[in-house]
Design an enzyme around this catalytic site. Structure first.
Site, short mmCIF file in Angstrom:
data_model
loop_
_atom_site.label_atom_id
_atom_site.label_comp_id
_atom_site.label_asym_id
_atom_site.label_seq_id
_atom_site.Cartn_x
_atom_site.Cartn_y
_atom_site.Cartn_z
N ARG A 117 104.66 20.91 -69.67
CA ARG A 117 105.72 21.92 -69.75
C ARG A 117 105.15 23.28 -70.10
O ARG A 117 105.70 24.32 -69.71
CB ARG A 117 106.79 21.48 -70.74
CG ARG A 117 106.29 21.26 -72.14
CD ARG A 117 107.22 20.41 -72.98
NE ARG A 117 107.18 19.00 -72.58
CZ ARG A 117 107.92 18.03 -73.12
NH1 ARG A 117 108.77 18.31 -74.09
NH2 ARG A 117 107.81 16.80 -72.70
N LYS A 156 95.80 10.63 -76.85
CA LYS A 156 96.48 9.42 -76.38
C LYS A 156 95.67 8.19 -76.79
O LYS A 156 94.45 8.29 -76.97
CB LYS A 156 96.57 9.43 -74.85
CG LYS A 156 97.58 10.40 -74.28
CD LYS A 156 97.62 10.30 -72.76
CE LYS A 156 98.57 11.30 -72.14
NZ LYS A 156 99.98 11.08 -72.49
#
Ligand code: BES
Ligand code: MN
Ligand code: ZN
Length: 510
Positions: A356, A282
Protein backbone atom coordinates in the site's frame (compact mmCIF):
# COMPACT_ATOMS: atom_id res chain seq x y z
CA UNK A 1 6.32 -17.47 -27.81
CA UNK A 2 4.89 -20.86 -27.59
CA UNK A 3 6.08 -23.70 -29.77
CA UNK A 4 2.48 -24.75 -30.28
CA UNK A 5 0.34 -23.17 -32.96
CA UNK A 6 -3.44 -23.30 -33.08
CA UNK A 7 -5.09 -23.40 -36.50
CA UNK A 8 -8.68 -23.62 -37.68
CA UNK A 9 -9.44 -26.38 -40.20
CA UNK A 10 -12.66 -26.83 -42.11
CA UNK A 11 -12.77 -30.61 -41.73
CA UNK A 12 -15.08 -33.34 -40.48
CA UNK A 13 -13.56 -35.11 -37.47
CA UNK A 14 -13.23 -38.41 -39.36
CA UNK A 15 -11.01 -36.66 -41.91
CA UNK A 16 -8.72 -34.84 -39.48
CA UNK A 17 -5.17 -35.74 -40.44
CA UNK A 18 -3.62 -35.73 -36.97
CA UNK A 19 -2.19 -38.23 -34.50
CA UNK A 20 -4.91 -37.60 -31.92
CA UNK A 21 -8.49 -36.51 -32.47
CA UNK A 22 -10.12 -35.11 -29.30
CA UNK A 23 -13.91 -35.20 -29.12
CA UNK A 24 -16.08 -33.81 -26.32
CA UNK A 25 -18.46 -36.06 -24.40
CA UNK A 26 -21.42 -34.79 -22.37
CA UNK A 27 -22.05 -36.58 -19.13
CA UNK A 28 -25.34 -38.46 -18.80
CA UNK A 29 -26.32 -38.45 -22.48
CA UNK A 30 -26.39 -41.55 -24.67
CA UNK A 31 -24.12 -41.47 -27.72
CA UNK A 32 -27.12 -41.43 -30.07
CA UNK A 33 -28.15 -38.05 -28.60
CA UNK A 34 -24.77 -36.37 -28.98
CA UNK A 35 -24.39 -34.81 -32.43
CA UNK A 36 -20.67 -35.26 -32.97
CA UNK A 37 -20.43 -38.67 -31.32
CA UNK A 38 -23.26 -40.39 -33.17
CA UNK A 39 -21.65 -39.77 -36.57
CA UNK A 40 -18.25 -40.99 -35.39
CA UNK A 41 -19.85 -44.01 -33.76
CA UNK A 42 -21.28 -45.13 -37.09
CA UNK A 43 -17.79 -45.04 -38.61
CA UNK A 44 -16.40 -46.88 -35.62
CA UNK A 45 -19.04 -49.61 -35.88
CA UNK A 46 -20.61 -48.96 -32.49
CA UNK A 47 -17.39 -48.70 -30.48
CA UNK A 48 -18.43 -45.44 -28.78
CA UNK A 49 -21.90 -46.64 -27.91
CA UNK A 50 -20.34 -49.72 -26.43
CA UNK A 51 -17.79 -47.79 -24.42
CA UNK A 52 -19.83 -44.78 -23.31
CA UNK A 53 -23.36 -46.15 -22.97
CA UNK A 54 -22.02 -49.06 -20.91
CA UNK A 55 -20.85 -46.50 -18.35
CA UNK A 56 -17.14 -47.25 -18.78
CA UNK A 57 -16.56 -43.63 -19.79
CA UNK A 58 -19.02 -41.34 -18.04
CA UNK A 59 -17.86 -37.95 -19.33
CA UNK A 60 -17.14 -36.35 -15.96
CA UNK A 61 -15.51 -32.94 -16.25
CA UNK A 62 -11.92 -33.11 -17.50
CA UNK A 63 -11.76 -36.90 -17.56
CA UNK A 64 -10.12 -38.37 -20.67
CA UNK A 65 -9.95 -41.79 -22.31
CA UNK A 66 -7.91 -42.92 -25.28
CA UNK A 67 -9.09 -45.36 -27.99
CA UNK A 68 -7.38 -46.72 -31.11
CA UNK A 69 -9.43 -46.16 -34.24
CA UNK A 70 -8.14 -49.22 -36.18
CA UNK A 71 -8.11 -47.53 -39.57
CA UNK A 72 -11.75 -46.45 -39.37
CA UNK A 73 -10.88 -42.74 -38.99
CA UNK A 74 -7.97 -40.86 -40.47
CA UNK A 75 -6.60 -40.19 -36.97
CA UNK A 76 -5.15 -43.32 -35.36
CA UNK A 77 -6.26 -42.30 -31.85
CA UNK A 78 -9.45 -40.87 -30.45
CA UNK A 79 -9.32 -38.98 -27.16
CA UNK A 80 -12.65 -38.73 -25.38
CA UNK A 81 -12.82 -35.59 -23.25
CA UNK A 82 -15.49 -35.32 -20.57
CA UNK A 83 -17.39 -32.01 -20.40
CA UNK A 84 -19.55 -32.85 -17.41
CA UNK A 85 -23.30 -32.22 -17.52
CA UNK A 86 -24.59 -29.67 -20.02
CA UNK A 87 -26.54 -27.77 -17.33
CA UNK A 88 -24.49 -24.80 -16.21
CA UNK A 89 -21.73 -25.49 -18.76
CA UNK A 90 -19.77 -22.30 -19.42
CA UNK A 91 -16.66 -20.93 -21.08
CA UNK A 92 -14.42 -21.82 -18.17
CA UNK A 93 -15.42 -25.48 -18.35
CA UNK A 94 -14.52 -25.38 -22.03
CA UNK A 95 -11.15 -23.78 -21.22
CA UNK A 96 -10.51 -26.61 -18.78
CA UNK A 97 -11.61 -29.36 -21.19
CA UNK A 98 -9.34 -27.99 -23.89
CA UNK A 99 -6.42 -27.89 -21.47
CA UNK A 100 -7.14 -31.49 -20.43
CA UNK A 101 -7.04 -32.60 -24.08
CA UNK A 102 -3.83 -30.69 -24.84
CA UNK A 103 -1.95 -31.95 -21.79
CA UNK A 104 -3.11 -35.55 -22.44
CA UNK A 105 -1.78 -35.25 -26.02
CA UNK A 106 1.54 -33.91 -24.80
CA UNK A 107 1.92 -36.86 -22.44
CA UNK A 108 1.36 -39.22 -25.38
CA UNK A 109 4.27 -37.61 -27.19
CA UNK A 110 2.30 -36.83 -30.34
CA UNK A 111 3.01 -33.84 -32.60
CA UNK A 112 -0.51 -33.03 -33.78
CA UNK A 113 -3.91 -32.83 -32.13
CA UNK A 114 -7.32 -31.90 -33.51
CA UNK A 115 -10.14 -30.73 -31.25
CA UNK A 116 -13.83 -30.78 -32.04
CA UNK A 117 -15.66 -27.83 -30.40
CA UNK A 118 -18.70 -29.10 -28.47
CA UNK A 119 -22.22 -28.52 -29.69
CA UNK A 120 -23.69 -25.97 -27.29
CA UNK A 121 -25.29 -22.54 -27.12
CA UNK A 122 -22.11 -20.58 -26.40
CA UNK A 123 -20.97 -18.00 -28.92
CA UNK A 124 -18.51 -19.54 -31.41
CA UNK A 125 -15.81 -16.83 -31.30
CA UNK A 126 -15.75 -16.89 -27.48
CA UNK A 127 -15.59 -20.69 -27.59
CA UNK A 128 -12.61 -20.72 -29.93
CA UNK A 129 -10.88 -18.12 -27.76
CA UNK A 130 -11.51 -20.16 -24.61
CA UNK A 131 -10.29 -23.38 -26.24
CA UNK A 132 -7.13 -21.68 -27.45
CA UNK A 133 -6.45 -20.10 -24.06
CA UNK A 134 -7.11 -23.39 -22.28
CA UNK A 135 -4.82 -25.45 -24.50
CA UNK A 136 -1.91 -23.00 -24.57
CA UNK A 137 -2.12 -22.12 -20.88
CA UNK A 138 -2.52 -25.78 -19.89
CA UNK A 139 0.71 -26.58 -21.73
CA UNK A 140 2.57 -23.78 -19.94
CA UNK A 141 5.66 -24.55 -17.94
CA UNK A 142 8.87 -22.83 -16.95
CA UNK A 143 11.86 -24.79 -18.23
CA UNK A 144 14.64 -22.20 -18.15
CA UNK A 145 16.05 -23.27 -14.76
CA UNK A 146 15.95 -27.03 -15.51
CA UNK A 147 19.07 -28.59 -16.94
CA UNK A 148 17.64 -32.14 -17.27
CA UNK A 149 14.57 -33.26 -19.26
CA UNK A 150 11.17 -33.47 -17.57
CA UNK A 151 10.54 -37.18 -16.84
CA UNK A 152 6.77 -37.06 -17.15
CA UNK A 153 6.72 -35.11 -20.41
CA UNK A 154 10.04 -36.08 -21.94
CA UNK A 155 8.42 -36.78 -25.31
CA UNK A 156 7.24 -33.18 -25.66
CA UNK A 157 6.57 -33.05 -29.39
CA UNK A 158 3.21 -31.29 -29.60
CA UNK A 159 3.40 -28.41 -32.07
CA UNK A 160 0.06 -28.11 -33.83
CA UNK A 161 -3.48 -28.02 -32.51
CA UNK A 162 -6.29 -27.91 -35.04
CA UNK A 163 -9.72 -26.57 -34.17
CA UNK A 164 -12.23 -28.29 -36.42
CA UNK A 165 -14.75 -25.91 -37.98
CA UNK A 166 -18.13 -26.73 -39.46
CA UNK A 167 -19.05 -25.00 -42.71
CA UNK A 168 -19.62 -21.26 -42.32
CA UNK A 169 -17.98 -20.88 -38.92
CA UNK A 170 -14.34 -20.72 -39.98
CA UNK A 171 -14.07 -16.93 -39.69
CA UNK A 172 -15.69 -16.75 -36.27
CA UNK A 173 -13.42 -19.46 -34.94
CA UNK A 174 -10.30 -17.90 -36.45
CA UNK A 175 -11.07 -14.57 -34.76
CA UNK A 176 -11.37 -16.36 -31.43
CA UNK A 177 -8.13 -18.29 -31.97
CA UNK A 178 -6.21 -15.08 -32.70
CA UNK A 179 -7.53 -13.41 -29.55
CA UNK A 180 -6.84 -16.56 -27.54
CA UNK A 181 -3.24 -16.71 -28.77
CA UNK A 182 -2.63 -13.04 -27.91
CA UNK A 183 -4.04 -13.48 -24.42
CA UNK A 184 -2.22 -16.75 -23.78
CA UNK A 185 1.04 -15.13 -24.84
CA UNK A 186 0.51 -12.23 -22.44
CA UNK A 187 -0.44 -14.57 -19.59
CA UNK A 188 2.68 -16.61 -20.34
CA UNK A 189 4.82 -13.50 -20.01
CA UNK A 190 3.23 -12.82 -16.62
CA UNK A 191 3.67 -16.41 -15.41
CA UNK A 192 7.32 -16.40 -16.46
CA UNK A 193 7.95 -13.16 -14.55
CA UNK A 194 6.10 -14.31 -11.44
CA UNK A 195 7.58 -17.83 -11.35
CA UNK A 196 11.13 -16.60 -11.89
CA UNK A 197 13.15 -16.00 -8.76
CA UNK A 198 13.76 -12.71 -7.00
CA UNK A 199 17.46 -12.75 -7.74
CA UNK A 200 16.64 -12.44 -11.45
CA UNK A 201 13.41 -10.43 -11.35
CA UNK A 202 14.58 -7.25 -9.63
CA UNK A 203 12.94 -3.84 -10.02
CA UNK A 204 15.54 -3.01 -12.71
CA UNK A 205 14.69 -6.26 -14.53
CA UNK A 206 11.00 -5.34 -14.58
CA UNK A 207 11.98 -1.96 -16.01
CA UNK A 208 14.04 -3.62 -18.76
CA UNK A 209 11.13 -5.93 -19.52
CA UNK A 210 8.81 -2.95 -19.89
CA UNK A 211 11.31 -1.22 -22.17
CA UNK A 212 11.59 -4.34 -24.34
CA UNK A 213 7.77 -4.53 -24.57
CA UNK A 214 7.66 -0.90 -25.61
CA UNK A 215 10.17 -1.61 -28.40
CA UNK A 216 8.30 -4.66 -29.64
CA UNK A 217 4.77 -3.30 -29.51
CA UNK A 218 5.10 0.41 -30.19
CA UNK A 219 4.44 1.52 -26.60
CA UNK A 220 6.08 4.41 -24.82
CA UNK A 221 8.08 3.50 -21.74
CA UNK A 222 9.45 5.86 -19.10
CA UNK A 223 11.36 4.54 -16.12
CA UNK A 224 11.58 6.90 -13.16
CA UNK A 225 14.70 6.05 -11.17
CA UNK A 226 15.86 6.94 -7.69
CA UNK A 227 16.88 10.57 -8.40
CA UNK A 228 13.57 11.28 -10.13
CA UNK A 229 11.61 9.56 -7.37
CA UNK A 230 13.44 11.80 -4.90
CA UNK A 231 12.68 14.90 -6.95
CA UNK A 232 9.00 13.87 -6.99
CA UNK A 233 9.18 13.33 -3.22
CA UNK A 234 7.88 9.79 -3.37
CA UNK A 235 8.76 9.13 0.25
CA UNK A 236 6.68 5.96 0.55
CA UNK A 237 8.15 4.14 -2.46
CA UNK A 238 11.65 5.25 -1.50
CA UNK A 239 11.04 4.30 2.13
CA UNK A 240 10.05 0.72 1.29
CA UNK A 241 13.08 0.30 -0.98
CA UNK A 242 15.66 1.74 1.39
CA UNK A 243 16.39 -1.56 3.18
CA UNK A 244 17.48 -3.20 -0.08
CA UNK A 245 20.53 -2.87 -2.30
CA UNK A 246 18.17 -2.96 -5.30
CA UNK A 247 17.13 0.56 -6.34
CA UNK A 248 13.37 1.14 -6.77
CA UNK A 249 11.76 2.25 -10.03
CA UNK A 250 8.41 3.56 -11.18
CA UNK A 251 7.67 2.09 -14.59
CA UNK A 252 5.29 4.01 -16.85
CA UNK A 253 4.16 2.16 -19.98
CA UNK A 254 1.83 4.05 -22.31
CA UNK A 255 -0.36 2.79 -25.11
CA UNK A 256 -2.12 5.21 -27.42
CA UNK A 257 -3.96 4.20 -30.59
CA UNK A 258 -3.02 6.54 -33.41
CA UNK A 259 -3.90 10.13 -32.63
CA UNK A 260 -5.76 9.43 -29.37
CA UNK A 261 -5.44 12.25 -26.84
CA UNK A 262 -8.37 11.66 -24.48
CA UNK A 263 -7.90 10.94 -20.76
CA UNK A 264 -6.32 7.49 -20.47
CA UNK A 265 -7.38 4.50 -18.42
CA UNK A 266 -4.73 3.90 -15.74
CA UNK A 267 -3.69 0.41 -14.65
CA UNK A 268 -1.48 0.30 -11.57
CA UNK A 269 0.26 -2.89 -10.40
CA UNK A 270 2.17 -3.69 -7.21
CA UNK A 271 5.75 -4.64 -8.07
CA UNK A 272 7.41 -5.90 -4.90
CA UNK A 273 10.00 -8.26 -6.39
CA UNK A 274 10.52 -9.94 -3.02
CA UNK A 275 8.59 -9.38 0.19
CA UNK A 276 10.47 -10.55 3.28
CA UNK A 277 8.28 -8.32 5.41
CA UNK A 278 11.22 -6.02 6.15
CA UNK A 279 11.97 -5.37 9.83
CA UNK A 280 8.50 -6.82 10.57
CA UNK A 281 10.00 -10.03 9.17
CA UNK A 282 7.75 -12.80 7.87
CA UNK A 283 8.13 -16.38 9.20
CA UNK A 284 10.50 -18.59 7.17
CA UNK A 285 7.87 -21.16 6.13
CA UNK A 286 6.89 -20.55 2.49
CA UNK A 287 8.69 -17.23 2.40
CA UNK A 288 10.16 -18.30 -0.96
CA UNK A 289 6.69 -17.80 -2.47
CA UNK A 290 7.00 -14.07 -1.81
CA UNK A 291 8.86 -13.71 -5.11
CA UNK A 292 5.30 -13.58 -6.44
CA UNK A 293 4.61 -10.20 -4.82
CA UNK A 294 5.08 -8.43 -8.17
CA UNK A 295 2.20 -10.35 -9.77
CA UNK A 296 0.05 -7.21 -10.01
CA UNK A 297 2.84 -5.31 -11.75
CA UNK A 298 3.52 -8.21 -14.11
CA UNK A 299 -0.19 -8.39 -14.95
CA UNK A 300 -0.17 -4.70 -15.86
CA UNK A 301 2.77 -5.23 -18.23
CA UNK A 302 1.09 -8.30 -19.77
CA UNK A 303 -2.19 -6.45 -20.21
CA UNK A 304 -0.47 -3.59 -22.03
CA UNK A 305 1.10 -6.13 -24.39
CA UNK A 306 -2.26 -7.79 -25.05
CA UNK A 307 -4.05 -4.46 -25.60
CA UNK A 308 -1.38 -3.30 -28.07
CA UNK A 309 -1.57 -6.54 -30.06
CA UNK A 310 -5.37 -6.37 -30.07
CA UNK A 311 -5.25 -2.72 -31.22
CA UNK A 312 -7.41 -1.56 -28.34
CA UNK A 313 -9.15 1.69 -29.36
CA UNK A 314 -8.39 3.82 -26.26
CA UNK A 315 -5.44 5.28 -24.42
CA UNK A 316 -4.13 3.18 -21.54
CA UNK A 317 -1.27 3.89 -19.18
CA UNK A 318 0.30 1.19 -17.02
CA UNK A 319 2.19 2.14 -13.86
CA UNK A 320 4.32 -0.27 -11.87
CA UNK A 321 6.06 0.88 -8.70
CA UNK A 322 8.77 -1.71 -8.07
CA UNK A 323 10.98 -2.31 -5.03
CA UNK A 324 12.36 -5.10 -2.85
CA UNK A 325 11.21 -5.25 0.80
CA UNK A 326 14.17 -6.34 2.93
CA UNK A 327 15.40 -5.72 6.47
CA UNK A 328 18.78 -4.07 6.96
CA UNK A 329 20.48 -1.25 8.83
CA UNK A 330 19.02 1.08 6.21
CA UNK A 331 15.48 -0.28 6.36
CA UNK A 332 12.43 1.61 7.58
CA UNK A 333 11.29 0.66 11.07
CA UNK A 334 7.91 0.39 12.79
CA UNK A 335 7.12 3.86 14.07
CA UNK A 336 8.85 5.68 11.23
CA UNK A 337 6.88 8.40 9.48
CA UNK A 338 7.06 8.69 5.69
CA UNK A 339 5.89 11.62 3.57
CA UNK A 340 4.01 10.47 0.46
CA UNK A 341 4.22 12.31 -2.85
CA UNK A 342 0.68 13.61 -2.27
CA UNK A 343 1.94 15.35 0.90
CA UNK A 344 0.14 12.99 3.29
CA UNK A 345 2.24 11.65 6.17
CA UNK A 346 2.14 7.94 6.95
CA UNK A 347 3.13 6.25 10.17
CA UNK A 348 4.59 2.83 9.45
CA UNK A 349 3.16 0.44 12.02
CA UNK A 350 4.19 -2.71 10.18
CA UNK A 351 6.89 -2.75 7.49
CA UNK A 352 5.18 -5.81 5.99
CA UNK A 353 2.27 -3.62 4.87
CA UNK A 354 4.58 -2.28 2.14
CA UNK A 355 2.41 -2.79 -0.93
CA UNK A 356 0.00 0.00 0.00
CA UNK A 357 2.96 2.32 0.58
CA UNK A 358 4.46 1.93 -2.87
CA UNK A 359 0.99 2.05 -4.45
CA UNK A 360 0.20 5.28 -2.59
CA UNK A 361 2.89 7.11 -4.55
CA UNK A 362 2.08 5.41 -7.85
CA UNK A 363 -1.63 6.24 -7.53
CA UNK A 364 -0.95 9.87 -6.65
CA UNK A 365 1.49 10.12 -9.56
CA UNK A 366 -1.09 8.58 -11.94
CA UNK A 367 -3.76 11.08 -10.84
CA UNK A 368 -1.45 14.09 -11.01
CA UNK A 369 0.34 13.27 -14.26
CA UNK A 370 -2.37 11.67 -16.39
CA UNK A 371 -5.72 12.84 -14.95
CA UNK A 372 -7.03 9.40 -15.92
CA UNK A 373 -10.68 8.66 -16.73
CA UNK A 374 -10.46 5.82 -14.23
CA UNK A 375 -7.90 3.75 -12.34
CA UNK A 376 -7.75 0.01 -11.71
CA UNK A 377 -5.03 -1.26 -9.39
CA UNK A 378 -3.96 -4.88 -8.95
CA UNK A 379 -1.99 -5.98 -5.94
CA UNK A 380 -1.09 -9.06 -3.92
CA UNK A 381 -1.95 -6.84 -0.99
CA UNK A 382 -3.22 -8.88 1.95
CA UNK A 383 -3.15 -12.38 3.38
CA UNK A 384 -6.58 -11.48 4.74
CA UNK A 385 -8.15 -11.73 1.28
CA UNK A 386 -7.24 -15.44 1.31
CA UNK A 387 -9.10 -15.77 4.62
CA UNK A 388 -12.11 -13.94 3.19
CA UNK A 389 -12.37 -15.52 -0.28
CA UNK A 390 -9.87 -18.38 -0.46
CA UNK A 391 -8.23 -18.89 -3.83
CA UNK A 392 -11.36 -18.67 -5.93
CA UNK A 393 -12.05 -14.96 -6.19
CA UNK A 394 -10.26 -11.64 -6.37
CA UNK A 395 -11.27 -9.18 -3.63
CA UNK A 396 -12.65 -5.98 -5.13
CA UNK A 397 -13.15 -2.56 -3.56
CA UNK A 398 -13.60 0.83 -5.12
CA UNK A 399 -15.41 4.08 -5.67
CA UNK A 400 -17.02 3.40 -9.05
CA UNK A 401 -20.06 1.13 -9.18
CA UNK A 402 -20.11 0.95 -13.01
CA UNK A 403 -16.44 -0.01 -13.13
CA UNK A 404 -16.98 -2.66 -10.46
CA UNK A 405 -19.99 -4.05 -12.36
CA UNK A 406 -17.88 -4.18 -15.52
CA UNK A 407 -15.13 -6.12 -13.72
CA UNK A 408 -17.66 -8.51 -12.18
CA UNK A 409 -18.99 -9.34 -15.66
CA UNK A 410 -15.48 -9.72 -17.08
CA UNK A 411 -14.67 -12.08 -14.21
CA UNK A 412 -17.55 -14.36 -15.16
CA UNK A 413 -16.51 -14.36 -18.81
CA UNK A 414 -12.82 -15.09 -18.15
CA UNK A 415 -13.05 -17.36 -15.11
CA UNK A 416 -10.99 -14.79 -13.17
CA UNK A 417 -13.84 -14.05 -10.82
CA UNK A 418 -14.01 -11.01 -8.57
CA UNK A 419 -16.14 -10.43 -5.50
CA UNK A 420 -16.93 -7.07 -3.84
CA UNK A 421 -16.00 -5.97 -0.33
CA UNK A 422 -17.37 -2.70 1.12
CA UNK A 423 -15.40 0.51 1.68
CA UNK A 424 -17.73 2.16 4.22
CA UNK A 425 -16.26 5.36 5.63
CA UNK A 426 -16.17 3.80 9.11
CA UNK A 427 -13.26 1.63 7.97
CA UNK A 428 -11.14 4.71 7.28
CA UNK A 429 -11.18 5.54 11.01
CA UNK A 430 -9.14 2.40 11.61
CA UNK A 431 -6.13 3.95 9.85
CA UNK A 432 -6.03 7.31 11.69
CA UNK A 433 -2.60 7.80 13.23
CA UNK A 434 -1.85 9.47 16.57
CA UNK A 435 1.13 11.35 15.20
CA UNK A 436 0.78 11.36 11.39
CA UNK A 437 -2.17 11.72 8.98
CA UNK A 438 -2.67 8.00 8.55
CA UNK A 439 -0.99 4.73 9.49
CA UNK A 440 -0.33 1.75 7.26
CA UNK A 441 -2.21 -0.91 9.24
CA UNK A 442 -5.34 -0.89 11.35
CA UNK A 443 -5.41 -4.08 13.37
CA UNK A 444 -6.51 -7.59 12.43
CA UNK A 445 -10.10 -6.83 11.58
CA UNK A 446 -11.15 -6.42 7.95
CA UNK A 447 -7.55 -6.59 6.79
CA UNK A 448 -8.25 -6.48 3.05
CA UNK A 449 -10.70 -3.59 3.38
CA UNK A 450 -8.18 -1.63 5.45
CA UNK A 451 -5.71 -2.05 2.58
CA UNK A 452 -8.34 -0.66 0.21
CA UNK A 453 -9.25 2.18 2.59
CA UNK A 454 -5.57 3.17 2.73
CA UNK A 455 -5.25 3.28 -1.09
CA UNK A 456 -8.44 5.31 -1.36
CA UNK A 457 -6.61 8.18 0.39
CA UNK A 458 -4.46 8.63 -2.74
CA UNK A 459 -6.89 8.54 -5.68
CA UNK A 460 -8.78 11.80 -5.10
CA UNK A 461 -12.05 11.90 -7.08
CA UNK A 462 -10.87 9.62 -9.86
CA UNK A 463 -13.19 6.63 -10.34
CA UNK A 464 -11.11 3.80 -8.95
CA UNK A 465 -11.18 0.06 -8.28
CA UNK A 466 -8.70 -1.97 -6.24
CA UNK A 467 -8.28 -5.68 -6.94
CA UNK A 468 -6.60 -7.72 -4.22
CA UNK A 469 -5.08 -10.72 -6.02
CA UNK A 470 -3.12 -12.17 -3.07
CA UNK A 471 -5.30 -15.32 -3.13
CA UNK A 472 -5.46 -15.79 -6.90
CA UNK A 473 -2.02 -14.93 -8.29
CA UNK A 474 -0.37 -18.13 -7.08
CA UNK A 475 -1.52 -21.72 -6.65
CA UNK A 476 -0.08 -24.72 -4.85
CA UNK A 477 -2.59 -26.98 -6.54
CA UNK A 478 -2.53 -27.46 -10.33
CA UNK A 479 -5.76 -26.99 -12.28
CA UNK A 480 -6.33 -27.99 -15.92
CA UNK A 481 -5.09 -24.72 -17.41
CA UNK A 482 -3.16 -23.47 -14.38
CA UNK A 483 -0.04 -25.43 -13.45
CA UNK A 484 1.37 -25.00 -9.92
CA UNK A 485 2.87 -21.59 -9.20
CA UNK A 486 2.01 -18.35 -10.96
CA UNK A 487 -1.50 -18.20 -12.43
CA UNK A 488 -1.00 -15.07 -14.55
CA UNK A 489 -4.27 -13.71 -13.15
CA UNK A 490 -5.38 -10.24 -14.23
CA UNK A 491 -4.44 -10.08 -17.91
CA UNK A 492 -7.53 -11.81 -19.25
CA UNK A 493 -9.77 -10.10 -16.69
CA UNK A 494 -8.53 -6.56 -17.41
CA UNK A 495 -8.48 -7.02 -21.18
CA UNK A 496 -12.04 -8.30 -21.18
CA UNK A 497 -13.19 -5.50 -18.85
CA UNK A 498 -11.51 -2.76 -20.89
CA UNK A 499 -13.17 -3.93 -24.10
CA UNK A 500 -16.52 -3.61 -22.33
CA UNK A 501 -15.92 -0.42 -20.37
CA UNK A 502 -19.09 1.65 -19.81
CA UNK A 503 -18.90 4.86 -21.83
CA UNK A 504 -19.37 7.10 -18.77
CA UNK A 505 -15.89 6.01 -17.68
CA UNK A 506 -14.11 6.85 -20.89
CA UNK A 507 -15.45 10.37 -21.22
CA UNK A 508 -14.64 12.05 -17.89
CA UNK A 509 -17.13 14.57 -16.54
CA UNK A 510 -16.13 18.09 -17.62
N1 BES B 1 2.56 -9.46 0.03
C1 BES B 1 1.85 -9.55 1.24
C2 BES B 1 0.46 -10.14 1.09
C3 BES B 1 0.38 -11.57 0.61
C4 BES B 1 0.10 -12.57 1.51
C5 BES B 1 0.51 -11.89 -0.71
C6 BES B 1 -0.02 -13.87 1.09
C7 BES B 1 0.39 -13.19 -1.13
C8 BES B 1 0.11 -14.18 -0.23
C9 BES B 1 1.68 -8.16 1.85
O1 BES B 1 2.70 -7.26 1.59
C10 BES B 1 1.62 -8.33 3.32
O2 BES B 1 2.59 -8.76 3.89
N2 BES B 1 0.49 -7.97 3.92
C11 BES B 1 0.33 -8.07 5.32
C12 BES B 1 -0.41 -6.84 5.77
C13 BES B 1 -0.49 -6.70 7.26
C14 BES B 1 0.88 -6.48 7.84
C15 BES B 1 -1.41 -5.57 7.58
C16 BES B 1 -0.46 -9.33 5.61
O3 BES B 1 -1.34 -9.69 4.84
O4 BES B 1 -0.17 -9.98 6.60
MN1 MN C 1 4.26 -7.45 2.98
ZN1 ZN D 1 3.74 -7.59 -0.11
Amino acid sequence: MSMVSVVVKRLKPENADVEVLAVPVWQGRPVAEQEGLAALDRRLAGLLRDYIDSGDFVGTRNSTALLRTQGKLKAPRLLLVGLGKPEGFGLDHLRQASASAATAARKLGVATLAMQPPACALERTAMAQAMTEGALLGLYRLRKYKTAPDEENDKDNLHEIQLLAASGEQQELTRGVTRGEILAEAVTLVRDLVNSPGNEITPSYLAETAQALAQQHGLRCTVLRQEELRALQMGCLLGVAQGSAQPPVLIVLEYAPHGATEAPIALVGKGITFDSGGISLKPAANMEDMKMDMAGGAAVLGTLQALAKLRYPRRVVGLVPAAENLPSGHAIKPGDVLRAMSGKTVEVINTDAEGRLILADALAYAVQTFKPACIIDLATLTGAVVIALGHHAIGMMGTSEPLMACLRAAGEQTGERVWPLPLFEEYSKQIKSDIADIKNTGGREAGSIIGGAFLKEFVGDTPWVHLDIAGTAWTREAKPYIPKGATGVGVRLLTEALFNLPSELTTPAA
